[in-house]
Scaffold this motif. Structure first.
Motif, PDB file in Angstrom:
ATOM      1  N   ASP A 121      -4.053  -3.051  -5.471  1.00  0.00           N
ATOM      2  CA  ASP A 121      -3.497  -3.314  -4.127  1.00  0.00           C
ATOM      3  C   ASP A 121      -4.066  -4.669  -3.621  1.00  0.00           C
ATOM      4  O   ASP A 121      -5.327  -4.767  -3.400  1.00  0.00           O
ATOM      5  CB  ASP A 121      -3.831  -2.137  -3.175  1.00  0.00           C
TER       6      ASP A 121
ATOM      7  N   THR B  96       1.087  -1.211  -0.006  1.00  0.00           N
ATOM      8  CA  THR B  96      -0.117   0.176   0.034  1.00  0.00           C
ATOM      9  C   THR B  96       1.047   1.240  -0.077  1.00  0.00           C
ATOM     10  O   THR B  96       0.688   2.269  -0.667  1.00  0.00           O
ATOM     11  CB  THR B  96      -0.954  -0.099   1.230  1.00  0.00           C
TER      12      THR B  96
ATOM     13  N   GLN C 203      -6.947  -5.894   5.201  1.00  0.00           N
ATOM     14  CA  GLN C 203      -6.322  -4.466   5.516  1.00  0.00           C
ATOM     15  C   GLN C 203      -6.697  -3.450   4.556  1.00  0.00           C
ATOM     16  O   GLN C 203      -5.638  -2.996   3.882  1.00  0.00           O
ATOM     17  CB  GLN C 203      -4.870  -4.621   5.910  1.00  0.00           C
TER      18      GLN C 203
ATOM     19  N   ASP D 168      -7.843  -5.449  -1.218  1.00  0.00           N
ATOM     20  CA  ASP D 168      -7.305  -6.077   0.060  1.00  0.00           C
ATOM     21  C   ASP D 168      -8.493  -6.255   0.993  1.00  0.00           C
ATOM     22  O   ASP D 168      -8.753  -4.962   1.618  1.00  0.00           O
ATOM     23  CB  ASP D 168      -6.024  -5.332   0.661  1.00  0.00           C
TER      24      ASP D 168
HETATM   25 MG    MG Z   1      -1.744  -2.995   2.339  1.00  0.00          MG
END
Ligand code: MG
Ligand code: ADP
Length: 315
Positions: free
Chosen positions: A122, A29, A55, A52
């Motif tokens: 991501d 990230t 998280q 994701d």
């Molecule tokens: Mg991350």
């Protein structure tokens, strides 16, 4: 930014998908954010796909979020723009591989159709082969055909994912060593992050009554208080998440706590795996999805696949 990274990264805005791959807390990230801040101001439209589901940074956990930004106009992080969400229903891909792959591919395609110059993808930190991480990342690469796969690895831990693409004519693999300053977070901090993301998402939620007798249900399991659900649009994307408050079988109504104000556009109810307490602690009911439900992948709760009371992790 470690010195040797710059030379290996693109020096102009990449065209197409840029997929970040790496173990939990390897810096995906952080690097995506760097790439965003550097390249987004140079193009008209750019997209960030937060795939994701543990998280997550651009929305509630259990859900993937795409943001399409008129980047040249507003090159800020977190990106502002049109959002689309895809509800997976758990904070770990384990037991939900089909939904994860379908969701990420659908959101990425949507971004390209809407003329995003590039899409930063991501991903979760699930890369361990014995947990299905290699199969998952392989499937994503095969379907997404990213222009760049940016891999953050310690030693050669990601080679089972990367090696098959060595000579691909369009997929370029960039291998970067994990920054020494990237620090692993303990499970409690990961859980606290998820709780905070849920809290923020539901901060302005109210009660919404849904006609359960007329609403198609996607997924299996008991609809009971605490269950996290996705309120689906006609296209299979997610208007909003909800937490079940009350099921009144007699009247065929379901009451959910959700930021959504209007039940009319909801076309289906997608059942999550997770329960949330009123203060957004995660709980897992004693239930196992059938093998068919998720394409033979092992079902279960969080990282541990446990049927216990508390959450597993989200790796
Ligand atoms: Mg991350
Ligand atoms: N290049 C870097 N320089 C300094 N700190 C970093 C760097 N990359 C990651 N970190 C730190 O390591 C932690 C994990 O990074 P993060 O980007 O959240 O990882 P991931 O997205 O892979 O889980 C964060 O606290 C972040 O600030």
């Amino acid at each position: 930014m470690p010195d040797d990274w710059l030379a290996r990264l693109p020096d102009e805005p990449p065209r197409g998908l840029v997929m970040l791959v790496g173990a939990p807390d390897s810096g995906k990230t952080t690097l995506a954010r760097y790439l965003w801040e550097r390249f987004a101001p140079l193009v008209e439209t750019a997209a960030w796909l937060d795939a994701d589901i543990g998280q997550s940074t651009l929305g509630p956990p259990t859900t993937m979020t795409l943001v399409l930004a008129r980047a040249a106009a507003e090159p800020v992080y977190p990106p502002k723009g049109t959002r689309r969400r895809y509800f997976v229903g758990n904070t770990s891909p384990r037991g939900h591989m089909l939904s994860v792959v379908v969701g990420v591919v659908r959101l990425a395609r949507l971004a390209l159709r809407r003329r995003a110059h590039f899409v930063l993808v991501d991903t979760t930190g699930l890369v361990a082969p014995e947990r299905g991480g290699v199969a998952l990342k392989q499937a994503k690469i095969e379907l997404l055909r990213p222009r760049w796969v940016v891999a953050l690895q310690r030693e050669a831990e990601l080679e089972p994912i990367l090696a098959p693409w060595a000579d691909h004519p369009t997929i370029r693999v960039v291998r970067l060593p994990v920054a020494p300053s990237a620090v692993p977070k303990p499970p409690e901090r990961r859980r606290a992050h998820r709780r905070e993301q849920f809290r923020r998402y539901f901060a302005r939620a109210g009660r919404l009554v849904l006609p359960l007798d007329r609403l198609p249900v996607v997924g299996q399991g008991r609809i009971e208080p605490g269950l996290l659900v996705g309120l689906q649009d006609r296209d299979g994307f997610t208007w909003a998440l909800g937490v079940v408050e009350e099921v009144t079988s007699a009247s065929g109504h379901l009451v959910v706590r959700t930021p959504m104000r209007d039940a009319a556009p909801v076309r289906a109810l997608r059942l999550g795996r997770l329960h949330l307490t009123p203060d957004f602690e995660e709980r897992f009911p004693l239930r196992r999805p059938t093998r068919l439900e998720e394409g033979g992948d092992r079902g279960g709760a969080g990282e541990e696949g446990s049927t216990g009371e508390t959450s597993g992790d989200d790796k």
